[in-house]
Design a protein around this motif. Structure first.
Motif, short mmCIF file in Angstrom:
data_model
loop_
_atom_site.label_atom_id
_atom_site.label_comp_id
_atom_site.label_asym_id
_atom_site.label_seq_id
_atom_site.Cartn_x
_atom_site.Cartn_y
_atom_site.Cartn_z
N TYR A 17 39.53 48.10 40.51
CA TYR A 17 40.15 46.80 40.78
C TYR A 17 41.57 47.11 41.24
N GLY A 36 45.24 46.48 43.15
CA GLY A 36 46.13 45.35 43.40
C GLY A 36 47.57 45.73 43.12
N SER A 37 48.46 44.77 43.33
CA SER A 37 49.89 45.02 43.08
C SER A 37 50.22 44.82 41.60
N PHE A 38 49.63 43.80 40.98
CA PHE A 38 49.84 43.51 39.55
C PHE A 38 51.34 43.51 39.20
N GLY A 49 45.28 35.47 35.15
CA GLY A 49 44.23 35.42 36.18
C GLY A 49 43.66 36.80 36.44
N HIS A 50 44.53 37.81 36.54
CA HIS A 50 44.06 39.20 36.69
C HIS A 50 43.22 39.61 35.48
N ILE A 93 39.74 38.42 35.51
CA ILE A 93 38.89 39.18 36.45
C ILE A 93 38.54 40.55 35.83
N LYS A 120 55.97 46.08 50.14
CA LYS A 120 56.48 44.95 49.35
C LYS A 120 57.65 45.42 48.48
N ARG A 163 37.54 42.43 43.70
CA ARG A 163 38.68 41.61 44.11
C ARG A 163 38.44 40.19 43.60
N GLY A 164 39.52 39.46 43.41
CA GLY A 164 39.41 38.08 42.95
C GLY A 164 39.66 37.13 44.11
N ARG A 183 40.76 33.22 44.97
CA ARG A 183 41.27 31.98 44.41
C ARG A 183 40.98 30.79 45.33
N THR A 208 37.85 32.92 40.92
CA THR A 208 38.75 32.69 39.80
C THR A 208 38.21 31.65 38.83
N TYR A 234 42.91 29.28 36.22
CA TYR A 234 43.87 30.21 36.82
C TYR A 234 43.88 30.15 38.35
N LEU A 266 47.19 30.44 40.08
CA LEU A 266 48.12 31.43 39.53
C LEU A 266 48.26 32.68 40.39
P1 ADP Z 1 47.34 42.28 46.14
O1 ADP Z 1 48.72 42.57 46.63
O2 ADP Z 1 46.37 43.42 46.34
O3 ADP Z 1 46.78 40.95 46.57
P2 ADP Z 1 47.60 41.07 43.53
O4 ADP Z 1 48.12 41.70 42.28
O5 ADP Z 1 48.32 39.89 44.07
O6 ADP Z 1 47.52 42.26 44.56
O7 ADP Z 1 46.06 40.67 43.33
C1 ADP Z 1 45.08 41.61 43.02
C2 ADP Z 1 43.72 40.95 43.08
O8 ADP Z 1 43.63 39.96 42.05
C3 ADP Z 1 43.40 40.23 44.38
O9 ADP Z 1 42.04 40.38 44.66
C4 ADP Z 1 43.72 38.79 44.08
O10 ADP Z 1 42.98 37.90 44.88
C5 ADP Z 1 43.28 38.72 42.62
N1 ADP Z 1 43.95 37.66 41.90
C6 ADP Z 1 45.29 37.44 41.77
N2 ADP Z 1 45.53 36.35 41.01
C7 ADP Z 1 44.32 35.86 40.64
C8 ADP Z 1 43.89 34.72 39.87
N3 ADP Z 1 44.76 33.86 39.36
N4 ADP Z 1 42.56 34.54 39.72
C9 ADP Z 1 41.68 35.40 40.28
N5 ADP Z 1 42.01 36.45 41.02
C10 ADP Z 1 43.32 36.70 41.21
#
Ligand code: ADP
Length: 159
Positions: free
Chosen positions: A6, A8-10, A16-17, A20, A41, A87-88, A90, A119, A123, A126
């Motif tokens: 999984y 992401g930037s986190f 929400g993360h 998932i 970023k 991936r999530g 929204r 999602t 969330y 979010l």
């Molecule tokens: P990125 O820069 O890769 O988008 P993020 O940390 O913003 O990194 O998101 C990582 C993943 O988590 C992405 O697939 C994003 O769509 C998903 N995500 C972020 N926030 C939520 C949420 N509230 N509900 C479901 N999925 C989410």
């Protein structure tokens, strides 16, 4: 063994993360939550701080591991023998970019498939950016992020 990542930037991890992470970890033998060290970023938290917060909030989840990586997600997946990218999704706005990424990733590494979890409704609004914005203006973010992350955000904002 089915291994998923999984990525992401986190910056920082939100509820929400976490939702998932919990749901997708049930679908595989091991889930690696991988913090992307992305130079483009400008993050609020360093990669190390983001990894530490993720470790803290996932410590009860036995088959979840936290790591960080630079470069292409597919190269990281190949190196870790992962066959699934999680991936999530929204809103529709996430869809176009995610579709393009998943198709590109499959062309670069045909053994990997991306699965999208929609999602949980509570969330759907979010994002890490919203959390940072609310926190910078003194708002309460405890509904959006786990308690240990609230503390870390306060430290940053007060610094
Ligand atoms: P990125 O820069 O890769 O988008 P993020 O940390 O913003 O990194 O998101 C990582 C993943 O988590 C992405 O697939 C994003 O769509 C998903 N995500 C972020 N926030 C939520 C949420 N509230 N509900 C479901 N999925 C989410």
């Amino acid at each position: 063994m089915k291994i998923g990542i999984y990525p992401g930037s986190f910056d920082p991890v939100t509820k929400g993360h976490l939702d998932i992470i919990e749901r997708s970890a049930k679908m595989m033998d091991m889930l690696i939550v991988a913090v992307l060290n992305n130079n483009v970023k400008s993050p609020l938290f360093s990669v190390e701080e983001r990894v530490n917060m993720l470790n803290e909030v996932t410590k009860g989840l036995e088959n979840v591991k936290v790591d960080s990586f630079s470069g292409l997600t597919v190269d990281y997946a190949r190196k870790n023998k992962a066959t699934v990218i999680v991936r999530g999704l929204r809103a529709v706005t996430d869809f176009e970019y995610e579709l393009q990424m998943s198709q590109t990733n499959r062309i670069m590494y045909s053994d990997v498939d991306t699965i999208f979890l929609t999602t949980s409704l509570e969330y759907a609004y979010l994002s890490s950016s919203i959390v940072k914005e609310v926190a910078l203006y003194g708002g309460d973010v405890s509904k959006f992020v786990p308690a240990c992350v609230v503390r870390e955000i306060h430290k940053k904002v007060n610094a």
